[in-house]
Design a protein around this motif. Structure first.
Motif, PDB file in Angstrom:
ATOM      1  N   CYS A   1       0.738  -1.213   0.216  1.00 27.36           N
ATOM      2  CA  CYS A   1      -0.047  -0.105   0.006  1.00 27.36           C
ATOM      3  C   CYS A   1       0.879   1.114  -0.056  1.00 27.36           C
ATOM      4  O   CYS A   1       2.189   1.200   0.518  1.00 27.36           O
ATOM      5  N   GLY A   2       0.248   2.170  -0.304  1.00 32.86           N
ATOM      6  CA  GLY A   2       0.865   3.638  -0.502  1.00 32.86           C
ATOM      7  C   GLY A   2       1.920   3.860  -1.360  1.00 32.86           C
ATOM      8  O   GLY A   2       2.207   3.004  -2.420  1.00 32.86           O
ATOM      9  N   SER A   3       2.513   5.041  -1.533  1.00 30.52           N
ATOM     10  CA  SER A   3       3.612   5.354  -2.600  1.00 30.52           C
ATOM     11  C   SER A   3       4.759   4.395  -2.320  1.00 30.52           C
ATOM     12  O   SER A   3       5.459   4.037  -3.615  1.00 30.52           O
ATOM     13  N   ALA A   4       5.182   4.138  -1.161  1.00 33.11           N
ATOM     14  CA  ALA A   4       6.222   3.228  -0.964  1.00 33.11           C
ATOM     15  C   ALA A   4       6.230   1.811  -1.796  1.00 33.11           C
ATOM     16  O   ALA A   4       6.975   1.456  -2.314  1.00 33.11           O
ATOM     17  N   GLY A   5       4.802   1.328  -1.255  1.00 35.81           N
ATOM     18  CA  GLY A   5       4.515   0.090  -1.787  1.00 35.81           C
ATOM     19  C   GLY A   5       4.561   0.167  -3.466  1.00 35.81           C
ATOM     20  O   GLY A   5       5.003  -0.903  -4.108  1.00 35.81           O
ATOM     21  N   ASN A   6       3.899   1.112  -4.036  1.00 42.15           N
ATOM     22  CA  ASN A   6       3.925   1.440  -5.436  1.00 42.15           C
ATOM     23  C   ASN A   6       5.380   1.256  -5.980  1.00 42.15           C
ATOM     24  O   ASN A   6       5.755   0.717  -6.998  1.00 42.15           O
ATOM     25  N   LYS A   7       6.319   2.197  -5.444  1.00 42.23           N
ATOM     26  CA  LYS A   7       7.486   2.435  -5.863  1.00 42.23           C
ATOM     27  C   LYS A   7       8.332   1.228  -5.675  1.00 42.23           C
ATOM     28  O   LYS A   7       8.997   0.701  -6.749  1.00 42.23           O
ATOM     29  N   PHE A   8       8.065   0.210  -4.712  1.00 45.62           N
ATOM     30  CA  PHE A   8       8.846  -1.029  -4.618  1.00 45.62           C
ATOM     31  C   PHE A   8       8.698  -1.837  -5.868  1.00 45.62           C
ATOM     32  O   PHE A   8       9.437  -2.601  -6.270  1.00 45.62           O
ATOM     33  N   LEU A   9       7.142  -2.034  -5.998  1.00 54.43           N
ATOM     34  CA  LEU A   9       6.865  -2.903  -6.865  1.00 54.43           C
ATOM     35  C   LEU A   9       7.410  -2.508  -8.278  1.00 54.43           C
ATOM     36  O   LEU A   9       8.009  -3.545  -9.062  1.00 54.43           O
ATOM     37  N   PHE A  10       7.086  -1.445  -8.815  1.00 51.76           N
ATOM     38  CA  PHE A  10       7.201  -0.773 -10.139  1.00 51.76           C
ATOM     39  C   PHE A  10       8.824  -0.956 -10.452  1.00 51.76           C
ATOM     40  O   PHE A  10       9.323  -0.999 -11.374  1.00 51.76           O
ATOM     41  N   SER A  11       9.666  -0.687  -9.241  1.00 55.15           N
ATOM     42  CA  SER A  11      11.107  -0.613  -9.286  1.00 55.15           C
ATOM     43  C   SER A  11      11.926  -1.820  -9.142  1.00 55.15           C
ATOM     44  O   SER A  11      12.887  -1.853  -9.670  1.00 55.15           O
ATOM     45  N   ASN A  12      10.949  -2.969  -8.851  1.00 58.94           N
ATOM     46  CA  ASN A  12      11.726  -4.276  -8.652  1.00 58.94           C
ATOM     47  C   ASN A  12      11.299  -5.190  -9.713  1.00 58.94           C
ATOM     48  O   ASN A  12      11.506  -6.410  -9.625  1.00 58.94           O
ATOM     49  N   GLU A  13      10.802  -4.747 -10.830  1.00 56.15           N
ATOM     50  CA  GLU A  13      10.240  -5.418 -12.031  1.00 56.15           C
ATOM     51  C   GLU A  13      11.324  -6.397 -12.334  1.00 56.15           C
ATOM     52  O   GLU A  13      12.375  -6.097 -12.773  1.00 56.15           O
ATOM     53  N   ASN A  14      11.242  -7.877 -12.528  1.00 54.81           N
ATOM     54  CA  ASN A  14      12.190  -8.882 -13.161  1.00 54.81           C
ATOM     55  C   ASN A  14      13.590  -8.830 -12.426  1.00 54.81           C
ATOM     56  O   ASN A  14      14.410  -9.308 -12.488  1.00 54.81           O
ATOM     57  N   LYS A  15      13.344  -8.308 -11.045  1.00 54.50           N
ATOM     58  CA  LYS A  15      14.478  -8.301 -10.067  1.00 54.50           C
ATOM     59  C   LYS A  15      13.914  -9.057  -8.985  1.00 54.50           C
ATOM     60  O   LYS A  15      14.403 -10.284  -8.530  1.00 54.50           O
TER      61      LYS A  15
END
Length: 484
Positions: free
Chosen positions: A96-110
Protein backbone atom coordinates in the motif's frame (compact mmCIF):
# COMPACT_ATOMS: atom_id res chain seq x y z
CA UNK A 1 -30.31 -13.52 -13.67
CA UNK A 2 -27.42 -11.05 -14.07
CA UNK A 3 -23.90 -12.23 -14.84
CA UNK A 4 -22.61 -11.15 -11.43
CA UNK A 5 -25.43 -13.00 -9.64
CA UNK A 6 -24.77 -16.14 -11.67
CA UNK A 7 -21.06 -15.95 -10.87
CA UNK A 8 -21.73 -15.67 -7.15
CA UNK A 9 -24.24 -18.54 -7.29
CA UNK A 10 -21.79 -20.88 -9.00
CA UNK A 11 -18.98 -19.81 -6.69
CA UNK A 12 -21.16 -20.36 -3.62
CA UNK A 13 -22.04 -23.88 -4.82
CA UNK A 14 -18.40 -24.71 -5.37
CA UNK A 15 -17.51 -23.25 -1.99
CA UNK A 16 -20.08 -25.44 -0.20
CA UNK A 17 -18.94 -28.56 -2.02
CA UNK A 18 -15.35 -27.71 -1.19
CA UNK A 19 -16.10 -27.14 2.47
CA UNK A 20 -18.34 -30.15 3.10
CA UNK A 21 -17.07 -32.75 0.65
CA UNK A 22 -13.44 -32.03 -0.28
CA UNK A 23 -11.70 -30.66 2.80
CA UNK A 24 -10.99 -32.51 6.01
CA UNK A 25 -9.85 -30.92 9.24
CA UNK A 26 -6.40 -32.30 8.57
CA UNK A 27 -6.15 -30.51 5.21
CA UNK A 28 -7.46 -27.32 6.73
CA UNK A 29 -4.84 -27.54 9.47
CA UNK A 30 -2.01 -28.26 7.03
CA UNK A 31 -3.01 -25.37 4.75
CA UNK A 32 -3.12 -22.99 7.69
CA UNK A 33 0.26 -24.17 8.95
CA UNK A 34 1.80 -23.88 5.51
CA UNK A 35 0.40 -20.39 5.01
CA UNK A 36 1.82 -19.09 8.29
CA UNK A 37 5.13 -20.74 7.33
CA UNK A 38 6.32 -21.68 10.81
CA UNK A 39 8.12 -18.88 12.62
CA UNK A 40 8.58 -16.71 9.53
CA UNK A 41 7.21 -13.23 10.08
CA UNK A 42 4.63 -12.99 7.31
CA UNK A 43 2.47 -9.87 6.83
CA UNK A 44 -0.52 -9.60 9.13
CA UNK A 45 -3.96 -10.20 7.68
CA UNK A 46 -6.62 -12.82 7.13
CA UNK A 47 -7.01 -15.32 4.32
CA UNK A 48 -10.75 -15.94 4.42
CA UNK A 49 -12.35 -19.19 3.24
CA UNK A 50 -10.28 -22.12 1.97
CA UNK A 51 -9.47 -21.85 -1.76
CA UNK A 52 -11.85 -18.91 -2.33
CA UNK A 53 -10.07 -16.73 0.22
CA UNK A 54 -11.42 -13.17 0.35
CA UNK A 55 -12.26 -13.03 -3.36
CA UNK A 56 -16.01 -12.77 -2.76
CA UNK A 57 -15.62 -9.80 -0.41
CA UNK A 58 -13.09 -8.18 -2.75
CA UNK A 59 -15.51 -8.43 -5.70
CA UNK A 60 -18.55 -7.54 -3.62
CA UNK A 61 -17.00 -4.26 -2.44
CA UNK A 62 -16.41 -3.32 -6.07
CA UNK A 63 -19.94 -4.14 -7.14
CA UNK A 64 -21.21 -1.93 -4.34
CA UNK A 65 -19.11 0.91 -5.78
CA UNK A 66 -16.73 1.07 -2.80
CA UNK A 67 -13.61 -0.93 -3.78
CA UNK A 68 -11.43 1.27 -1.58
CA UNK A 69 -13.16 -0.06 1.58
CA UNK A 70 -11.62 -3.50 1.12
CA UNK A 71 -8.17 -1.94 1.39
CA UNK A 72 -8.95 0.78 3.93
CA UNK A 73 -10.39 -1.70 6.44
CA UNK A 74 -7.33 -3.94 6.28
CA UNK A 75 -4.81 -1.10 6.24
CA UNK A 76 -6.43 0.30 9.40
CA UNK A 77 -6.61 -3.10 11.10
CA UNK A 78 -3.26 -4.66 10.14
CA UNK A 79 -0.79 -2.16 8.62
CA UNK A 80 -0.85 0.92 6.39
CA UNK A 81 2.13 -0.55 4.48
CA UNK A 82 1.26 -4.19 3.75
CA UNK A 83 -1.27 -6.89 4.62
CA UNK A 84 -1.86 -10.47 3.53
CA UNK A 85 -5.02 -11.89 2.01
CA UNK A 86 -6.02 -14.58 -0.48
CA UNK A 87 -7.39 -13.55 -3.88
CA UNK A 88 -8.32 -15.70 -6.88
CA UNK A 89 -7.04 -18.77 -5.03
CA UNK A 90 -3.58 -17.26 -4.46
CA UNK A 91 -1.68 -16.22 -1.34
CA UNK A 92 -1.42 -12.47 -1.79
CA UNK A 93 0.38 -9.59 -0.11
CA UNK A 94 -1.11 -6.16 -0.82
CA UNK A 95 1.52 -3.38 -0.82
CA UNK A 96 0.00 0.00 0.00
CA UNK A 97 0.89 3.66 -0.37
CA UNK A 98 3.47 5.36 -2.56
CA UNK A 99 6.30 3.30 -1.02
CA UNK A 100 4.55 0.06 -1.98
CA UNK A 101 3.94 1.29 -5.52
CA UNK A 102 7.55 2.39 -5.90
CA UNK A 103 8.88 -0.92 -4.57
CA UNK A 104 6.85 -3.04 -6.99
CA UNK A 105 7.37 -0.83 -10.04
CA UNK A 106 11.12 -0.53 -9.40
CA UNK A 107 11.80 -4.23 -8.82
CA UNK A 108 10.24 -5.64 -11.97
CA UNK A 109 12.18 -8.76 -13.07
CA UNK A 110 14.45 -8.37 -10.02
CA UNK A 111 12.27 -9.43 -7.11
CA UNK A 112 8.87 -9.56 -8.82
CA UNK A 113 7.42 -10.17 -12.25
CA UNK A 114 4.07 -9.61 -13.91
CA UNK A 115 1.45 -12.22 -13.10
CA UNK A 116 -1.84 -13.00 -14.79
CA UNK A 117 -4.71 -14.91 -13.14
CA UNK A 118 -5.04 -18.53 -14.22
CA UNK A 119 -8.18 -17.85 -16.24
CA UNK A 120 -6.06 -15.81 -18.68
CA UNK A 121 -4.20 -18.99 -19.62
CA UNK A 122 -7.43 -20.66 -20.71
CA UNK A 123 -8.53 -17.65 -22.73
CA UNK A 124 -5.06 -17.11 -24.27
CA UNK A 125 -3.59 -20.61 -24.74
CA UNK A 126 -0.29 -19.34 -26.17
CA UNK A 127 0.61 -17.93 -22.73
CA UNK A 128 1.14 -21.53 -21.59
CA UNK A 129 4.12 -21.88 -23.93
CA UNK A 130 6.26 -19.35 -22.08
CA UNK A 131 6.46 -17.84 -18.62
CA UNK A 132 4.61 -14.69 -17.66
CA UNK A 133 7.99 -12.98 -17.30
CA UNK A 134 9.01 -13.92 -20.86
CA UNK A 135 5.65 -12.79 -22.26
CA UNK A 136 5.94 -9.45 -20.47
CA UNK A 137 9.47 -8.82 -21.77
CA UNK A 138 8.44 -9.82 -25.29
CA UNK A 139 5.53 -7.38 -25.36
CA UNK A 140 7.62 -4.52 -23.98
CA UNK A 141 10.12 -5.04 -26.79
CA UNK A 142 7.38 -5.00 -29.41
CA UNK A 143 5.43 -1.93 -28.30
CA UNK A 144 7.74 1.07 -27.75
CA UNK A 145 8.38 1.67 -31.45
CA UNK A 146 4.66 2.26 -32.02
CA UNK A 147 3.59 3.84 -28.78
CA UNK A 148 6.31 6.41 -28.12
CA UNK A 149 5.37 10.07 -28.76
CA UNK A 150 7.48 10.40 -31.94
CA UNK A 151 5.63 7.54 -33.60
CA UNK A 152 2.20 8.53 -32.35
CA UNK A 153 2.38 11.99 -33.92
CA UNK A 154 1.23 10.60 -37.26
CA UNK A 155 -1.85 9.07 -35.61
CA UNK A 156 -3.34 12.30 -34.21
CA UNK A 157 -5.20 13.17 -37.42
CA UNK A 158 -6.44 9.60 -37.78
CA UNK A 159 -7.86 9.60 -34.25
CA UNK A 160 -9.45 13.00 -34.88
CA UNK A 161 -11.17 11.83 -38.07
CA UNK A 162 -12.47 8.68 -36.33
CA UNK A 163 -13.83 10.77 -33.42
CA UNK A 164 -15.60 13.17 -35.82
CA UNK A 165 -17.15 10.34 -37.81
CA UNK A 166 -18.21 8.50 -34.67
CA UNK A 167 -19.92 11.56 -33.14
CA UNK A 168 -21.63 12.45 -36.40
CA UNK A 169 -23.09 8.97 -36.92
CA UNK A 170 -23.83 7.88 -33.36
CA UNK A 171 -24.42 11.08 -31.36
CA UNK A 172 -25.49 13.96 -33.60
CA UNK A 173 -28.76 12.32 -34.68
CA UNK A 174 -29.88 11.48 -31.14
CA UNK A 175 -31.24 13.57 -28.29
CA UNK A 176 -30.36 10.90 -25.74
CA UNK A 177 -27.41 8.50 -25.73
CA UNK A 178 -25.71 6.05 -23.36
CA UNK A 179 -22.03 6.91 -23.12
CA UNK A 180 -20.20 3.74 -22.11
CA UNK A 181 -21.16 1.48 -25.05
CA UNK A 182 -20.56 4.34 -27.50
CA UNK A 183 -17.19 5.17 -25.92
CA UNK A 184 -16.24 1.50 -26.33
CA UNK A 185 -17.30 1.64 -29.96
CA UNK A 186 -15.07 4.68 -30.56
CA UNK A 187 -11.98 3.28 -28.82
CA UNK A 188 -12.42 -0.10 -30.51
CA UNK A 189 -12.57 1.58 -33.93
CA UNK A 190 -9.36 3.50 -33.14
CA UNK A 191 -7.59 0.33 -32.00
CA UNK A 192 -8.68 -1.64 -35.09
CA UNK A 193 -7.41 1.12 -37.37
CA UNK A 194 -4.05 1.67 -35.68
CA UNK A 195 -3.23 -1.93 -34.78
CA UNK A 196 -4.68 -3.74 -37.80
CA UNK A 197 -5.39 -1.05 -40.43
CA UNK A 198 -9.02 -2.24 -40.39
CA UNK A 199 -11.53 0.57 -40.80
CA UNK A 200 -14.47 -1.02 -42.61
CA UNK A 201 -17.43 -0.66 -40.19
CA UNK A 202 -18.87 -4.01 -41.26
CA UNK A 203 -15.53 -5.72 -40.70
CA UNK A 204 -15.16 -4.12 -37.27
CA UNK A 205 -18.73 -5.00 -36.30
CA UNK A 206 -18.02 -8.64 -37.16
CA UNK A 207 -15.99 -9.15 -34.01
CA UNK A 208 -16.91 -6.11 -31.92
CA UNK A 209 -19.72 -7.88 -30.04
CA UNK A 210 -17.71 -11.02 -29.15
CA UNK A 211 -14.86 -8.73 -28.17
CA UNK A 212 -17.00 -7.02 -25.51
CA UNK A 213 -18.06 -10.46 -24.24
CA UNK A 214 -14.38 -11.39 -24.01
CA UNK A 215 -13.46 -8.25 -22.06
CA UNK A 216 -16.28 -8.87 -19.57
CA UNK A 217 -14.97 -12.36 -18.86
CA UNK A 218 -11.19 -11.88 -18.78
CA UNK A 219 -11.12 -10.93 -15.09
CA UNK A 220 -14.30 -12.74 -14.06
CA UNK A 221 -14.35 -15.64 -11.61
CA UNK A 222 -12.84 -18.58 -13.57
CA UNK A 223 -15.86 -20.90 -13.49
CA UNK A 224 -15.96 -22.68 -16.85
CA UNK A 225 -19.61 -23.74 -16.85
CA UNK A 226 -22.19 -22.93 -19.55
CA UNK A 227 -23.65 -19.45 -19.14
CA UNK A 228 -20.90 -17.96 -16.95
CA UNK A 229 -18.99 -14.87 -18.15
CA UNK A 230 -15.76 -16.90 -18.13
CA UNK A 231 -17.22 -19.62 -20.34
CA UNK A 232 -18.60 -17.04 -22.76
CA UNK A 233 -15.22 -15.28 -22.81
CA UNK A 234 -13.44 -18.47 -23.89
CA UNK A 235 -15.94 -18.94 -26.74
CA UNK A 236 -15.69 -15.26 -27.75
CA UNK A 237 -11.88 -15.45 -27.80
CA UNK A 238 -12.10 -18.39 -30.20
CA UNK A 239 -14.35 -16.43 -32.56
CA UNK A 240 -12.11 -13.35 -32.50
CA UNK A 241 -8.98 -15.47 -32.92
CA UNK A 242 -10.50 -17.10 -36.00
CA UNK A 243 -11.24 -13.70 -37.52
CA UNK A 244 -7.75 -12.38 -36.70
CA UNK A 245 -6.06 -15.44 -38.19
CA UNK A 246 -7.84 -14.69 -41.46
CA UNK A 247 -6.64 -11.06 -41.32
CA UNK A 248 -3.10 -12.32 -40.61
CA UNK A 249 -3.27 -14.78 -43.50
CA UNK A 250 -4.35 -12.02 -45.88
CA UNK A 251 -1.69 -9.60 -44.62
CA UNK A 252 1.01 -12.24 -45.15
CA UNK A 253 -0.06 -12.58 -48.77
CA UNK A 254 0.03 -8.80 -49.21
CA UNK A 255 3.50 -8.59 -47.66
CA UNK A 256 4.79 -11.36 -49.92
CA UNK A 257 3.38 -9.54 -52.93
CA UNK A 258 4.69 -6.23 -51.50
CA UNK A 259 1.23 -4.72 -51.60
CA UNK A 260 1.25 -3.51 -48.00
CA UNK A 261 4.85 -2.44 -47.46
CA UNK A 262 3.71 1.09 -46.62
CA UNK A 263 1.38 -0.08 -43.83
CA UNK A 264 2.88 0.88 -40.47
CA UNK A 265 0.75 -0.94 -37.93
CA UNK A 266 1.55 -3.35 -35.12
CA UNK A 267 0.35 -6.38 -37.10
CA UNK A 268 2.86 -5.79 -39.92
CA UNK A 269 5.60 -5.20 -37.35
CA UNK A 270 4.85 -8.53 -35.65
CA UNK A 271 4.84 -10.36 -38.97
CA UNK A 272 8.19 -8.97 -40.09
CA UNK A 273 10.14 -8.97 -36.81
CA UNK A 274 12.16 -11.91 -35.48
CA UNK A 275 13.27 -12.66 -31.93
CA UNK A 276 16.89 -12.89 -30.75
CA UNK A 277 17.07 -16.41 -32.24
CA UNK A 278 15.90 -15.27 -35.66
CA UNK A 279 12.48 -16.88 -35.31
CA UNK A 280 9.19 -15.30 -36.37
CA UNK A 281 6.15 -15.36 -34.12
CA UNK A 282 3.51 -17.95 -34.96
CA UNK A 283 0.17 -16.77 -36.33
CA UNK A 284 -1.60 -17.98 -33.18
CA UNK A 285 0.83 -16.10 -30.95
CA UNK A 286 0.33 -12.92 -32.98
CA UNK A 287 -3.45 -13.33 -32.81
CA UNK A 288 -3.39 -13.69 -29.02
CA UNK A 289 -1.11 -10.68 -28.60
CA UNK A 290 -3.30 -8.56 -30.86
CA UNK A 291 -6.32 -9.52 -28.74
CA UNK A 292 -4.42 -8.47 -25.62
CA UNK A 293 -3.48 -5.15 -27.21
CA UNK A 294 -7.06 -4.51 -28.31
CA UNK A 295 -8.19 -5.04 -24.72
CA UNK A 296 -5.47 -2.75 -23.34
CA UNK A 297 -6.00 -0.09 -26.00
CA UNK A 298 -9.77 -0.04 -25.71
CA UNK A 299 -11.30 -0.76 -22.33
CA UNK A 300 -9.37 1.60 -20.05
CA UNK A 301 -9.72 4.57 -22.41
CA UNK A 302 -13.47 4.01 -22.86
CA UNK A 303 -13.94 3.97 -19.07
CA UNK A 304 -11.92 7.20 -18.74
CA UNK A 305 -13.99 8.90 -21.46
CA UNK A 306 -17.23 7.82 -19.76
CA UNK A 307 -16.21 9.33 -16.43
CA UNK A 308 -14.97 12.51 -18.12
CA UNK A 309 -18.45 12.93 -19.58
CA UNK A 310 -19.93 12.28 -16.12
CA UNK A 311 -17.84 14.90 -14.34
CA UNK A 312 -18.26 17.50 -17.10
CA UNK A 313 -22.03 17.05 -16.76
CA UNK A 314 -21.83 17.62 -13.01
CA UNK A 315 -19.34 20.53 -13.03
CA UNK A 316 -20.39 23.33 -15.43
CA UNK A 317 -17.38 25.51 -14.57
CA UNK A 318 -15.01 22.67 -15.51
CA UNK A 319 -16.94 22.01 -18.72
CA UNK A 320 -16.72 25.71 -19.64
CA UNK A 321 -12.96 25.69 -19.03
CA UNK A 322 -12.49 22.72 -21.35
CA UNK A 323 -14.78 24.26 -23.98
CA UNK A 324 -12.88 27.56 -23.88
CA UNK A 325 -9.54 25.82 -24.36
CA UNK A 326 -10.76 23.61 -27.21
CA UNK A 327 -12.53 26.48 -29.00
CA UNK A 328 -9.29 28.45 -28.81
CA UNK A 329 -7.46 25.62 -30.55
CA UNK A 330 -10.19 25.25 -33.19
CA UNK A 331 -10.14 28.98 -33.98
CA UNK A 332 -6.54 28.68 -35.11
CA UNK A 333 -7.34 26.02 -37.69
CA UNK A 334 -8.84 26.08 -41.17
CA UNK A 335 -12.38 24.69 -41.62
CA UNK A 336 -12.18 20.90 -41.65
CA UNK A 337 -8.47 20.82 -40.76
CA UNK A 338 -7.59 17.87 -38.54
CA UNK A 339 -5.77 18.07 -35.23
CA UNK A 340 -1.99 17.76 -35.17
CA UNK A 341 0.63 17.05 -32.52
CA UNK A 342 1.13 20.74 -31.65
CA UNK A 343 -2.60 21.12 -30.99
CA UNK A 344 -2.50 18.26 -28.49
CA UNK A 345 0.31 19.96 -26.54
CA UNK A 346 -1.94 23.01 -26.06
CA UNK A 347 -4.64 20.99 -24.29
CA UNK A 348 -3.10 21.39 -20.84
CA UNK A 349 -6.28 22.16 -18.89
CA UNK A 350 -8.21 19.40 -20.67
CA UNK A 351 -5.56 16.83 -19.77
CA UNK A 352 -5.48 18.07 -16.16
CA UNK A 353 -9.24 17.48 -16.08
CA UNK A 354 -8.84 13.99 -17.54
CA UNK A 355 -6.08 13.25 -15.02
CA UNK A 356 -8.25 14.33 -12.09
CA UNK A 357 -11.05 12.10 -13.42
CA UNK A 358 -8.65 9.13 -13.50
CA UNK A 359 -7.53 9.93 -9.96
CA UNK A 360 -11.10 9.73 -8.68
CA UNK A 361 -12.09 6.80 -10.92
CA UNK A 362 -8.92 4.99 -12.05
CA UNK A 363 -9.80 2.64 -14.93
CA UNK A 364 -7.12 0.22 -13.73
CA UNK A 365 -7.77 -0.31 -10.03
CA UNK A 366 -4.54 -2.22 -9.50
CA UNK A 367 -2.58 -5.21 -10.74
CA UNK A 368 -0.78 -8.37 -9.68
CA UNK A 369 2.89 -9.30 -9.47
CA UNK A 370 4.55 -12.56 -8.44
CA UNK A 371 7.54 -12.90 -6.12
CA UNK A 372 10.35 -14.63 -8.06
CA UNK A 373 12.52 -14.95 -4.93
CA UNK A 374 12.17 -14.62 -1.17
CA UNK A 375 12.56 -11.05 0.05
CA UNK A 376 11.75 -8.72 2.93
CA UNK A 377 9.47 -5.69 2.77
CA UNK A 378 8.52 -3.34 5.62
CA UNK A 379 9.90 -5.87 8.12
CA UNK A 380 7.88 -8.79 6.76
CA UNK A 381 8.96 -11.84 4.76
CA UNK A 382 7.48 -12.41 1.31
CA UNK A 383 8.01 -16.03 0.16
CA UNK A 384 8.82 -16.89 -3.44
CA UNK A 385 5.64 -17.67 -5.39
CA UNK A 386 3.38 -15.35 -3.41
CA UNK A 387 1.32 -12.93 -5.44
CA UNK A 388 1.57 -9.21 -4.75
CA UNK A 389 -1.04 -6.60 -5.51
CA UNK A 390 -0.72 -2.84 -5.84
CA UNK A 391 -3.82 -0.67 -5.75
CA UNK A 392 -4.50 2.89 -6.83
CA UNK A 393 -7.08 3.05 -4.04
CA UNK A 394 -4.37 3.25 -1.36
CA UNK A 395 -3.02 6.57 -2.70
CA UNK A 396 -5.54 8.28 -5.01
CA UNK A 397 -7.94 9.18 -2.22
CA UNK A 398 -5.41 9.48 0.57
CA UNK A 399 -5.51 13.01 2.08
CA UNK A 400 -1.79 12.71 2.84
CA UNK A 401 -1.12 12.85 -0.90
CA UNK A 402 -4.24 14.64 -2.17
CA UNK A 403 -5.77 17.15 0.29
CA UNK A 404 -9.58 17.08 0.23
CA UNK A 405 -9.41 13.90 -1.87
CA UNK A 406 -13.11 13.88 -2.81
CA UNK A 407 -12.91 17.40 -4.26
CA UNK A 408 -12.56 17.66 -8.05
CA UNK A 409 -9.49 19.85 -8.54
CA UNK A 410 -7.58 19.75 -11.86
CA UNK A 411 -4.98 22.18 -10.48
CA UNK A 412 -3.41 19.22 -8.64
CA UNK A 413 -1.72 18.38 -11.94
CA UNK A 414 -0.23 21.78 -12.69
CA UNK A 415 3.54 22.38 -12.59
CA UNK A 416 5.26 19.21 -11.28
CA UNK A 417 1.99 17.52 -10.35
CA UNK A 418 1.50 14.90 -7.60
CA UNK A 419 4.29 13.26 -5.60
CA UNK A 420 5.85 10.38 -7.57
CA UNK A 421 4.13 6.99 -7.18
CA UNK A 422 0.97 8.50 -5.67
CA UNK A 423 -0.91 8.93 -8.97
CA UNK A 424 -0.77 5.56 -10.72
CA UNK A 425 -3.57 5.01 -13.28
CA UNK A 426 -0.80 4.04 -15.75
CA UNK A 427 1.57 2.43 -13.24
CA UNK A 428 4.81 4.26 -12.57
CA UNK A 429 8.58 4.40 -12.90
CA UNK A 430 10.09 1.67 -15.11
CA UNK A 431 6.66 0.00 -15.17
CA UNK A 432 4.83 2.98 -16.62
CA UNK A 433 2.23 1.69 -19.07
CA UNK A 434 3.66 1.99 -22.61
CA UNK A 435 0.19 2.93 -23.83
CA UNK A 436 -0.12 6.08 -21.71
CA UNK A 437 0.60 8.48 -24.58
CA UNK A 438 -1.72 6.53 -26.89
CA UNK A 439 -4.52 6.88 -24.33
CA UNK A 440 -3.79 10.60 -23.89
CA UNK A 441 -4.20 11.25 -27.63
CA UNK A 442 -7.34 9.12 -27.86
CA UNK A 443 -8.99 10.88 -24.92
CA UNK A 444 -8.02 14.43 -25.91
CA UNK A 445 -9.11 14.09 -29.54
CA UNK A 446 -12.49 12.90 -28.28
CA UNK A 447 -12.79 15.78 -25.79
CA UNK A 448 -11.85 18.29 -28.51
CA UNK A 449 -14.75 17.18 -30.66
CA UNK A 450 -17.46 16.34 -28.14
CA UNK A 451 -17.39 19.60 -26.15
CA UNK A 452 -17.51 21.73 -29.31
CA UNK A 453 -20.51 19.78 -30.60
CA UNK A 454 -22.58 19.33 -27.44
CA UNK A 455 -23.52 20.29 -23.95
CA UNK A 456 -25.24 17.55 -21.94
CA UNK A 457 -26.93 16.57 -18.71
CA UNK A 458 -27.29 13.29 -16.84
CA UNK A 459 -30.62 11.52 -17.22
CA UNK A 460 -30.09 9.61 -13.95
CA UNK A 461 -28.74 12.23 -11.50
CA UNK A 462 -27.78 9.73 -8.78
CA UNK A 463 -26.71 6.82 -10.98
CA UNK A 464 -24.88 4.17 -8.95
CA UNK A 465 -21.21 3.42 -9.69
CA UNK A 466 -19.87 -0.14 -9.70
CA UNK A 467 -16.45 -1.74 -10.19
CA UNK A 468 -16.58 -5.02 -12.10
CA UNK A 469 -13.57 -5.17 -12.56
CA UNK A 470 -13.30 -1.62 -13.93
CA UNK A 471 -15.37 1.28 -12.62
CA UNK A 472 -18.48 2.18 -14.57
CA UNK A 473 -21.86 3.84 -14.09
CA UNK A 474 -24.35 1.03 -13.44
CA UNK A 475 -26.57 2.02 -16.38
CA UNK A 476 -23.75 3.11 -18.71
CA UNK A 477 -24.31 6.87 -18.12
CA UNK A 478 -27.40 7.91 -20.12
CA UNK A 479 -27.16 11.56 -21.20
CA UNK A 480 -29.45 14.14 -22.79
CA UNK A 481 -27.59 16.05 -25.51
CA UNK A 482 -27.90 19.71 -26.54
CA UNK A 483 -26.18 20.74 -29.75
CA UNK A 484 -24.32 24.05 -29.73
Amino acid sequence: MQDSDMELLFLSIILLLTLFLSLSLKILFSRSKKFTNGNTKLPLGKTGWPIVGETLEFLSMGRKGTPEKFFEERMNKFSPDIFKTSLLGEKTAVLCGSAGNKFLFSNENKLVTSWWPRNVEKIFPTTLQTSTKEESIKMRKLLPGFLKPDSLQIYVGIMDSIAREHLKINWDCNKEITVLPLAKQYTFAVACKLFLSVDDPKHIAKFEKPFHVLVAGVLSIPINLPGTPFNRAIKAASLIRKELLEIIRQRKIELMEKKSMSIRDILSHMLTTTDENGKFMTDLDIADKIIGLLIGGHDTASVAITFIMKYLAELPEIYNGVLKEQRGIAEGKRPGELLNWDDIQKMKFSWNVASEVMRLAPPLQGNFREAITDFMYAGFSIPKGWKLYWTANSTHKNPEYFPEPEKFDPSRFEDNGPIPYTYVPFGGGPRMCPGKEYARLEILTFMYNVVRMFNWEKIIPDEKLVVDPMPKPAKGLPLRLYSH
